[in-house]
Design a protein around this motif. Structure first.
Motif, short mmCIF file in Angstrom:
data_model
loop_
_atom_site.label_atom_id
_atom_site.label_comp_id
_atom_site.label_asym_id
_atom_site.label_seq_id
_atom_site.Cartn_x
_atom_site.Cartn_y
_atom_site.Cartn_z
N ASN A 24 0.85 -1.18 0.00
CA ASN A 24 0.00 0.00 0.00
C ASN A 24 0.89 1.24 0.00
OD1 ASN A 24 -2.87 -1.15 0.75
ND2 ASN A 24 -1.36 -2.25 1.98
N PHE A 25 0.85 2.01 -1.08
CA PHE A 25 1.70 3.18 -1.22
C PHE A 25 0.93 4.45 -0.89
CE2 PHE A 25 4.05 0.11 -3.62
CZ PHE A 25 5.37 0.49 -3.47
N PHE A 26 1.54 5.27 -0.05
CA PHE A 26 1.03 6.59 0.30
C PHE A 26 2.02 7.62 -0.27
CE2 PHE A 26 -0.69 3.55 3.19
CZ PHE A 26 -1.98 3.98 3.43
N SER A 27 1.80 8.90 -0.02
CA SER A 27 2.66 9.92 -0.63
C SER A 27 4.11 9.83 -0.16
CB SER A 27 2.11 11.32 -0.36
OG SER A 27 2.11 11.59 1.03
N ASN A 28 4.35 9.46 1.10
CA ASN A 28 5.74 9.43 1.57
C ASN A 28 6.11 8.17 2.35
OD1 ASN A 28 4.27 10.00 3.84
ND2 ASN A 28 5.39 11.84 4.39
N TYR A 29 5.29 7.15 2.26
CA TYR A 29 5.63 5.86 2.87
C TYR A 29 4.79 4.75 2.24
CZ TYR A 29 1.38 6.33 5.73
OH TYR A 29 0.08 6.48 6.15
N LEU A 30 5.18 3.52 2.53
CA LEU A 30 4.40 2.37 2.10
C LEU A 30 4.25 1.41 3.25
CD1 LEU A 30 5.87 -0.66 0.87
CD2 LEU A 30 7.38 1.23 0.30
N GLU A 58 11.21 10.32 -7.37
CA GLU A 58 11.66 11.69 -7.17
C GLU A 58 11.85 12.05 -5.70
OE1 GLU A 58 12.59 13.69 -9.70
OE2 GLU A 58 12.15 11.98 -10.99
N SER A 59 11.51 11.16 -4.80
CA SER A 59 11.57 11.45 -3.36
C SER A 59 12.98 11.29 -2.83
CB SER A 59 10.63 10.53 -2.59
OG SER A 59 9.30 10.74 -2.98
N ASP A 60 13.36 12.23 -2.00
CA ASP A 60 14.65 12.12 -1.32
C ASP A 60 14.57 11.12 -0.17
OD1 ASP A 60 15.88 13.97 -2.94
OD2 ASP A 60 15.36 15.65 -1.64
N ILE A 61 13.40 11.07 0.47
CA ILE A 61 13.26 10.20 1.64
C ILE A 61 11.83 9.67 1.70
CG2 ILE A 61 12.65 12.09 3.22
CD1 ILE A 61 14.95 9.16 4.14
N PHE A 62 11.70 8.46 2.19
CA PHE A 62 10.38 7.85 2.35
C PHE A 62 10.47 6.83 3.48
CE2 PHE A 62 12.70 5.22 -0.56
CZ PHE A 62 12.40 3.93 -0.17
N GLY A 63 9.33 6.35 3.90
CA GLY A 63 9.28 5.36 4.96
C GLY A 63 8.75 4.03 4.47
N TYR A 64 9.19 2.96 5.11
CA TYR A 64 8.75 1.61 4.80
C TYR A 64 8.26 0.98 6.10
CZ TYR A 64 8.88 -3.28 3.35
OH TYR A 64 8.54 -4.57 3.07
N ILE A 65 6.98 0.58 6.11
CA ILE A 65 6.42 -0.09 7.28
C ILE A 65 6.13 -1.54 6.91
CG2 ILE A 65 4.52 -0.19 8.94
CD1 ILE A 65 4.12 2.84 8.44
N SER A 66 6.73 -2.45 7.63
CA SER A 66 6.45 -3.87 7.47
C SER A 66 5.42 -4.23 8.53
CB SER A 66 7.73 -4.68 7.66
OG SER A 66 7.45 -6.06 7.63
N ASN A 67 4.16 -4.36 8.11
CA ASN A 67 3.08 -4.70 9.02
C ASN A 67 2.96 -6.22 9.07
OD1 ASN A 67 0.93 -4.31 10.77
ND2 ASN A 67 -0.56 -4.19 9.11
#
Length: 138
Positions: A24-30, A58-67
């Motif tokens: 599930n991708f959001f604007s700054n994390y998945l 194009e993002s410099d930084i993003f988050g990854y959540i392993s649920n």
């Protein structure tokens, strides 16, 4: 708690239903929710990484959540592939729902290419990742 059960301020931008699970991708994390019994090795990690690169190109930084709502296996020596080709390493959160899962994730921590934070519930992980990414972008 599954991501689709959580009311969020942000809308899901893209959902991939793969044979290994759902991303599930959001604007700054998945948020990944891997299926029970899957073994994540190089092939699957590269598949996930390619989708991440396409979404956050194009993002410099993003988050990854392993649920981790399901038990599954990771080949820890392949985890380094998750950071290939990114401008900055992702902010990584792992949500564990049992003591055993937390112990396994603690072992995996040694192999992640970047720091990892652990959480007991999804809302806390989403809040942390959102704040961490916002701080770095400021």
């Amino acid at each position: 708690m599954r991501i689709n059960e959580l009311l969020l301020d942000q809308e899901v931008e893209k959902v991939y239903h793969l044979d290994i699970g759902t991303l599930n991708f959001f604007s700054n994390y998945l948020v990944s929710e891997i299926n029970e019994g899957v073994t994540l090795g190089a092939k699957n990690i590269v598949k996930i990484t390619d989708l991440v690169k396409n979404h956050f190109d194009e993002s410099d930084i993003f988050g990854y959540i392993s649920n981790r709502i399901n038990p599954y296996a990771i080949i820890p020596t392949d985890l380094h592939l998750m950071s290939n080709g990114f401008k900055s390493p992702p902010k990584i959160a792992i949500v564990n729902y049992s003591q055993r899962a937390l112990q396994v994730a603690g072992y995996e921590r040694k192999f992640w290419p970047t720091g990892v934070s652990f959480f007991r519930n999804l809302p806390l992980a989403v809040s942390w990742v959102s704040n961490e990414v916002s701080l770095v972008k400021s």
